[in-house]
Design an enzyme around this catalytic site. Structure first.
Site, PDB file in Angstrom:
ATOM      1  N   SER A  77       0.821  -1.203   0.000  1.00 50.13           N
ATOM      2  CA  SER A  77       0.000   0.000   0.000  1.00 50.13           C
ATOM      3  C   SER A  77       0.860   1.260   0.000  1.00 50.13           C
ATOM      4  CB  SER A  77      -0.884  -0.007   1.248  1.00 50.13           C
ATOM      5  OG  SER A  77      -1.553   1.214   1.394  1.00 50.13           O
TER       6      SER A  77
ATOM      7  N   ALA B  31       6.757  10.709   4.657  1.00 47.84           N
ATOM      8  CA  ALA B  31       5.773  11.209   5.616  1.00 47.84           C
ATOM      9  C   ALA B  31       4.588  11.754   4.834  1.00 47.84           C
ATOM     10  CB  ALA B  31       6.385  12.297   6.502  1.00 47.84           C
TER      11      ALA B  31
ATOM     12  N   GLY C  87       1.491  10.832   4.831  1.00 51.95           N
ATOM     13  CA  GLY C  87       0.381  11.113   5.738  1.00 51.95           C
ATOM     14  C   GLY C  87      -0.975  10.656   5.243  1.00 51.95           C
ATOM     15  N   LEU C  88      -0.988   9.554   4.481  1.00 53.37           N
ATOM     16  CA  LEU C  88      -2.245   8.933   4.049  1.00 53.37           C
ATOM     17  C   LEU C  88      -3.118   9.862   3.214  1.00 53.37           C
ATOM     18  CD1 LEU C  88      -3.195   7.068   7.367  1.00 53.37           C
ATOM     19  CD2 LEU C  88      -2.060   6.126   5.362  1.00 53.37           C
TER      20      LEU C  88
ATOM     21  N   ASN D 112      -6.231  -1.061   1.726  1.00 51.38           N
ATOM     22  CA  ASN D 112      -5.610  -0.708   2.999  1.00 51.38           C
ATOM     23  C   ASN D 112      -6.488   0.332   3.683  1.00 51.38           C
ATOM     24  OD1 ASN D 112      -3.688   1.288   4.566  1.00 51.38           O
ATOM     25  ND2 ASN D 112      -2.576  -0.654   4.445  1.00 51.38           N
TER      26      ASN D 112
ATOM     27  N   CYS E 144       0.854   2.924  10.868  1.00 48.91           N
ATOM     28  CA  CYS E 144       1.444   4.013  10.090  1.00 48.91           C
ATOM     29  C   CYS E 144       2.113   5.031  11.013  1.00 48.91           C
ATOM     30  CB  CYS E 144       0.384   4.717   9.264  1.00 48.91           C
ATOM     31  SG  CYS E 144       1.045   6.033   8.233  1.00 48.91           S
TER      32      CYS E 144
ATOM     33  N   LYS F  19      -2.053  -5.185   9.482  1.00 47.45           N
ATOM     34  CA  LYS F  19      -0.680  -4.762   9.187  1.00 47.45           C
ATOM     35  C   LYS F  19      -0.004  -4.267  10.468  1.00 47.45           C
ATOM     36  CE  LYS F  19       1.999  -2.247   5.712  1.00 47.45           C
ATOM     37  NZ  LYS F  19       1.902  -1.401   4.496  1.00 47.45           N
TER      38      LYS F  19
ATOM     39  N   GLY G 162      12.845   0.352   2.429  1.00 44.73           N
ATOM     40  CA  GLY G 162      13.925   0.036   1.505  1.00 44.73           C
ATOM     41  C   GLY G 162      14.828  -1.064   2.030  1.00 44.73           C
TER      42      GLY G 162
ATOM     43  N   GLY H 206       9.311  -5.456   3.357  1.00 51.94           N
ATOM     44  CA  GLY H 206      10.367  -4.636   3.945  1.00 51.94           C
ATOM     45  C   GLY H 206      11.641  -4.737   3.140  1.00 51.94           C
TER      46      GLY H 206
END
Length: 302
Positions: free
Chosen positions: A22, A71, A73-74, A100, A131, A166, A218, A244
């Site tokens: 996501s 960042a 922030g959705l 998600n 998150c 998650k 990453g 990941g």
């Protein structure tokens, strides 16, 4: 040919273990020039909330050694926009569409899932309790057993199909939180989300991100993520989805051998938009070369 099909629950079997993470794959159609969406086991659309979100101020992404901080922030237009405008373009695809879901309180998660429930092509929801880039909700729920259990229980009461929870890696005992989510009805667990990180521009004497901290993803996080997947897979009975820092097939196979039934590709999509196809082909080639007839022969062999 190797059998790559895996179960994410008793209700959902996907054709192969390659999913997209996501927030890194948009709503799928953005990648259709590079990826055959129907070759994927499934794809997970960007974080969806009850109401539209603008996200965090810029700058909200920064490169780091072997990774990146984000960042965002959705940022999204809300679940009703997804249902009315995005879903119709996905409903014909022969691939698992997973949404998600995020919220600031249990009621938010429930309302989003109630709106998604009539959309039959949405095969599963991935409940984001992890998150690190929002001020309310998100990671707060994923850092305690009680928080994880409360959100999982709330969603389970309204969501009829597969529920993936998650998990946050920003905890001391991820296996206990995994068990708490499993006990309240999670069909499967995905981990890990990003690690809380920070980077500073020393010339400008300020953080690179407007929010100061953000989520680190990453290759730099992969060894920690593999370890957490291994720990959780040994603790729970439900399927585990690993993510990941997966950049290639060998990375994906690490997670699978550690106990992941499926994997998600995230940051690599920004570097090579066609990487999921290469990862899938690489898994197939490895199994053919090693004489593996069924992917389950190597799931959790470590």
């Amino acid at each position: 040919m190797v059998n790559l099909s895996v179960k994410l629950s008793d209700k959902l079997t996907i054709k192969n273990p390659v999913l997209t993470a996501s927030g890194t794959f948009g709503y799928g159609h953005e990648f259709s020039d590079f990826v055959d969406l129907e070759r994927l086991g499934g794809f997970i659309v960007k974080g969806t909330t009850l109401n539209p979100r603008e996200g965090n101020p810029y700058p909200r992404m920064a490169e780091t050694p072997s990774g990146m901080l984000n960042a965002v922030g959705l940022q999204n237009k809300g679940v009703r926009h997804f249902a009315d405008h995005i879903y119709p373009g996905l409903s014909h695809l022969d691939s698992a569409v997973i949404v998600n879901v995020s919220g600031a309180c249990p009621e938010d998660y429930m309302k989003v899932c109630e709106i998604l429930a009539p959309l039959e092509k949405v095969a599963a929801v991935e409940i984001n309790i992890s998150c690190p880039n929002v001020k309310q909700g998100g990671m707060a729920f994923g850092t305690t057993c009680e928080g994880a259990a409360s959100i999982t229980k709330a969603v389970r009461s309204v969501w009829p199909r597969t529920m993936i929870v998650k998990l946050s890696p920003n905890v001391t005992d991820i296996a206990s939180i995994a068990l708490a989510a499993e006990a309240e009805g999670a069909d499967s667990l995905s981990l890990t989300n990003t690690f809380l990180g920070m980077a500073i521009d020393v010339e400008k004497r300020r953080p690179y991100l407007s929010t100061v901290t953000g989520g680190l993803s990453g290759p730099c996080i992969r060894p920690i993520a593999v370890r957490m997947v291994w720990q959780v897979a040994k603790a729970v009975k439900v399927p585990v989805i690993g993510l990941g820092g997966i950049m290639n097939a060998r990375d994906a196979l690490e997670f699978i051998m550690a106990g992941a039934s499926a994997i998600q590709v995230g940051t690599a999509n920004f570097i090579d938009p066609s990487c999921t196809m290469k990862i899938l082909s690489g898994i197939e080639e490895f199994c053919d070369r090693e004489g593996i007839a069924d992917i389950h022969e190597i799931i959790g062999i470590i």
